[in-house]
Structure formats: C-alpha cells, structure tokens
Enzyme design. Structure first.
Site, mmCIF file in Angstrom:
data_model
loop_
_atom_site.group_PDB
_atom_site.id
_atom_site.type_symbol
_atom_site.label_atom_id
_atom_site.label_comp_id
_atom_site.label_asym_id
_atom_site.label_seq_id
_atom_site.Cartn_x
_atom_site.Cartn_y
_atom_site.Cartn_z
ATOM 1 N N CYS A 92 12.934 11.218 7.785
ATOM 2 C CA CYS A 92 13.066 10.849 9.193
ATOM 3 C C CYS A 92 14.507 10.915 9.677
ATOM 4 O O CYS A 92 14.766 10.703 10.856
ATOM 5 C CB CYS A 92 12.487 9.457 9.437
ATOM 6 N N GLU B 198 7.979 16.625 15.774
ATOM 7 C CA GLU B 198 8.516 16.404 14.433
ATOM 8 C C GLU B 198 7.752 17.313 13.470
ATOM 9 O O GLU B 198 6.570 17.104 13.217
ATOM 10 C CB GLU B 198 8.372 14.945 14.009
ATOM 11 N N GLU C 181 -0.987 7.361 -0.753
ATOM 12 C CA GLU C 181 -1.940 7.863 -1.741
ATOM 13 C C GLU C 181 -1.471 9.184 -2.349
ATOM 14 O O GLU C 181 -2.029 9.645 -3.354
ATOM 15 C CB GLU C 181 -3.326 8.023 -1.119
ATOM 16 N N LYS D 122 0.862 -1.181 0.000
ATOM 17 C CA LYS D 122 0.000 0.000 0.000
ATOM 18 C C LYS D 122 0.898 1.230 0.000
ATOM 19 O O LYS D 122 1.417 1.654 1.025
ATOM 20 C CB LYS D 122 -0.924 0.056 1.218
#
Length: 487
Positions: free
Chosen positions: A286, A386, A181, A178
């Site tokens: 990250c 973050e 999107e 997946k």
C-alpha cells in the site's frame, strides 16, 4: 526450515492447535512455482465463537497481569523473532513470493513493531492534576478494552500482524487473528514463537478462513475492536459493519501513491528510489510508488533512466539470490494485472516497458515483469485504480502546482513523495498535498512503529491509526477519578 507439502493448517484456540469445524479447504500456493504447499480451512462462525470465548476468558487474568510482566514476555518474544529470522524470511518468500532480501526487511520491520509494543507500557501511563479545586484532585487512568479482532492481508504476513497483536496484548487485551487465507503459515509460526515466549493460553488465537470469519468477528458482541488492513472495498465494509455493531474500528485500505519529480531533482537518486518503490514486493504494497508526475523538461531523461534500470531487474523465485522481483500472489491477480496493462494501451498511454513480455511470465509461477507507461492521464484506469502490481504510470506536468493538483484528484491518499533540492518546494508540497504520509527524496515514506501509519481519504476508515500513540489510544479506554480529601 522445510515446509510440509500440502500440510493442513490448524486454528489456534485457547492455547491448542485444533482443526476447524469446517470441512471446506482452500489451497495455499507457492506463487513462484504454482505448487500447493498447504491446505487452509475456511472456518465458520462456530470456530470464531470458540476463539472469542477463549480470548474473553483469558482477558480476565491477562488484563490484571502486571504491566512489566506483559512487557517481559514481549521482550522475550522479540528475541525469539530475532533468533528465528532466517526461517521467518524464508517462509514469507515461499508463501508470499517476495524476494528473500525483501522478506528479511519485513522481518526486521515486524521485530521493530514488537520492540515498540514491549515499551508501550510507558505510553499507557495516565495523567493527574492534584488541585482542580480546594482539596479535590482528578486523574485519568488507562485500561484495556477486551477482545480485539485482527484481520490481516497477504502482502505483509509478518509486519502487519506484528503491528496489531503485540501492541494490543501489551495494553492488556486479548486477540483473535484472522490472517490471509493466502499466507497462513507465517501467522502460525508467529503464534508458535509467542507460545514459546510464555504468552498464556487464550491471549492470542488464530482462526483461519475468509468471509465467515470476518463477519463472525464483526458481529460478535464480545469483540470490542477490529483492526483491519486490506483492499478499499473490504475496508469500507469492515468499517461500516463493525461500527454498526458498536465496535471501535481502524481499517487501512488501498492506495495510489504519487511521486513528484521536479526539474532540480537528483535524477540518479530519484530513479533508484522509484524503481525500488514501484517494483519492490511486486508492487503489492500500500506504499508502492504507482504514479510519477514529472516536470516536462526532464521527463525524457527520467523515463529513459527508469526503463534502463527496469531492464536490469532480475525476475524469478525469491529464494534465488539475485532475484529482485518475485511473482504476484495468485494467477487470477496476474491476469487482472495483464488486463490493466491491456487497458492502458487501449486508452492511449505509451507503453515504454512491457512486463507481459518478460521470459519469467511464460513459466509456471505468477509473474508479471516491471511495466512502465508514459503519457498517462487522469481519465485512464491505470491512473485511477489501485493495481497492486509492478505497473508504473508516468504523468508529465509543467509545474509543482499542477503535480499537486493531479495527485489531490486521487481518491486515495496513503503516501506521496517529492524529489527536489528546494526547501520552498518541500514546504509547498507538505502544506498542500492531501496525503497522510510524505517523503522527501525517499521512495517509501512508511514511518517507524512509534509513529502512526496515517492514510487519508479512501486509504483509511476510522479515527485512530495503527502504531504509535494512536495505537495505544485505539487499544485502551480511559477512566477518570475525581477525589475529595479533607482534613
């Protein structure tokens, strides 16, 4: 390579490109222009069911396929990625926004991951002891575990899928991916090339979508393991939900990486590395440098150098040759970032470079210029959260002890760096910093694919990390055989 305007992205299930059951669509934007370049389906659990069943059926034969044959397919796949690197890099820039040079670097990292996966069969060998007792021998064998679900983020649409599915299928598993999107086009291209390399139908599948697809993978009984990369709240959710459903889970989460600059550091080197680490990929990674703790006696010099270099950064469409800093991924992320900059000002940090004022920010794309705060403290949101954007916080400290203490207060612990010429300082840093990936005089201490990507604290949920021998352990299970043979 031409991206079709507003093309409809399809799922890839059982070796066929198929439309989703769902009629719900989400627009895919070029973040540098705000233009819609595709429509991606928000697939349903029915789509997930079809993909998992196809993967489960393919597992019956793929798991029995000779290991050298699996490796040969991956070597061919690696060469196809090399042959198509320009198209891949351009596609990354179009749907993610990062500069073309950075996209090219990501393509190279993805290819390295496939190279490692192609050689992974040598790491799958078991162990044997011929004489555990008189006439008795014992051995360990590795086997694939079944259908794997992979959930990947927008910020590295090639590298992260490439550290997941190639290693998983090299170990004999089948895979349901997946992708984000927000960046589905690159994932589709990766699958097209895997098909061209000769990967059998059903071994690799794509289901596009959002929450329903994630939950469908987490809940399906035939999915044996989940690999996830994304934000901290979702990573924690994926880990809890997946383990509740008795799945093996590795969930890589958020970060707030600290760079420590000591008074004996090479400031020219430190400045160059920090600028690249903080503002490369628009800070959307990250392993970005988001906090710099610097000793007070050199703080003014370092801040001055950082501002000077940040002012030279060219902001714009990543397809333009001179551009270093592209847009953030979406307009709402741009507004979120501006909100953090506003918060830093309100909470008393000194804004020494304001990325809100760059000319590109006023245009159609989702741009935020390089932003630098000085005199930041741990109570501020810009230190704690973050931000995932080109925002850098400077904290002034008296000593290495204080710098390490401050870094260790963060709930995130992906990476940390130190700039120094002192071996003793490096040793103290290595032994006392609470972070999984460390750098000395380098800005982004991300390891190569043959080492584990090993975050700590709220930067990782699970036991076995991605990549390296940890990756092989994650994608395999062991079987012990003890035999007695007597004359």
């Amino acid at each position: 390579m031409t991206v079709q305007t507003a093309q409809i992205v399809k799922n890839y299930i059982g070796g066929e490109w198929v439309e989703s059951i769902s009629t719900k669509m989400e627009a895919v934007y070029n973040p540098a222009t705000g233009e819609v370049i595709a429509q991606v389906p928000l697939s349903t659990k029915v789509d997930v069911e079809q993909a998992v069943l196809a993967a489960n059926e393919a597992f019956k034969s793929w798991s029995k396929t000779a290991v050298p044959k699996r490796a040969r397919i991956l070597f061919k796949y690696q060469q196809l990625l090399v042959d198509n690197w320009e198209d891949l890099a351009k596609l990354i820039t179009i749907e993610n926004g990062k500069s073309y040079n950075e996209a090219y670097g990501e393509v190279l990292r993805g290819i390295e991951c496939v190279e490692f996966a192609a050689g992974a069969p040598t790491l799958m060998m078991g162990k044997q002891l011929p004489d555990i007792a008189t006439g008795i021998e014992s051995g360990m064998y590795r086997y694939p575990i079944g259908v794997i679900g992979g959930i990947t983020p927008f910020n590295f649409p090639m590298m992260v899928p490439c550290w997941m599915f190639p290693l998983a299928i090299a170990c004999g598993n089948t895979f349901v991916l997946k992708p984000s999107e927000r960046t589905p086009l690159l994932a589709a291209k990766l699958v097209e090339l895997a098909e061209e390399a000769g990967l059998p139908k059903g071994v690799l599948n794509i289901v596009n979508g959002a929450h329903d697809v994630v939950n469908g993978l987490l809940e399906h009984k035939l999915v044996k393991a989940i690999s996830f990369v994304g934000s901290q709240p979702v990573a924690e959710y994926v880990y809890k939900k997946g383990t509740e459903n008795l799945k093996r889970v590795q969930a890589l989460a958020g970060a707030k990486n600290h760079s420590i600059v000591l008074s004996d550091a090479n400031l020219e080197l430190a400045t160059k590395q920090i600028i690249s680490a903080a503002f490369g990929s628009a800070g959307e990674r990250c392993m970005a440098a988001s906090v710099v703790t610097v000793q007070e006696e050199i703080a003014d010099q370092l801040v001055g150098r950082l501002v000077e270099e940040a002012n030279k950064i060219v902001i714009g469409n990543g397809l333009d040759e001179d551009v270093f800093l592209g847009p953030v991924i979406r307009d709402n992320h741009k507004e979120r970032t501006i909100g953090y900059i506003d918060s830093g000002v309100e909470q008393g940090a000194t804004l020494v470079r304001d990325g809100r004022e760059d000319t590109a920010v006023k245009g159609a794309g989702y741009f935020v210029g390089p932003t630098i705060f000085d005199h930041v403290t741990q109570e501020m949101k810009i230190w704690q959260d973050e931000i995932f954007a080109p925002v850098l916080s400077i904290v002034r400290v008296k000593s290495l002890d204080e710098a390490i203490e401050i870094a260790n207060e963060s709930r995130f612990a992906n990476g940390a760096c130190i700039y120094t010429d002192s071996g003793a300082s490096v040793r103290q840093f290595r032994e006392t910093i609470e972070s999984g990936m460390l750098g000395v005089n380098v800005g982004v201490p991300a390891p190569m694919a043959f080492f584990p990507f090993s975050g700590w604290k709220d930067s990782f949920y699970g036991d076995l990390h991605a990549n390296g021998t940890d990756g092989v352990e994650f994608y395999t299970r062991k079987k012990m055989l003890t035999s007695r043979w007597e004359k």
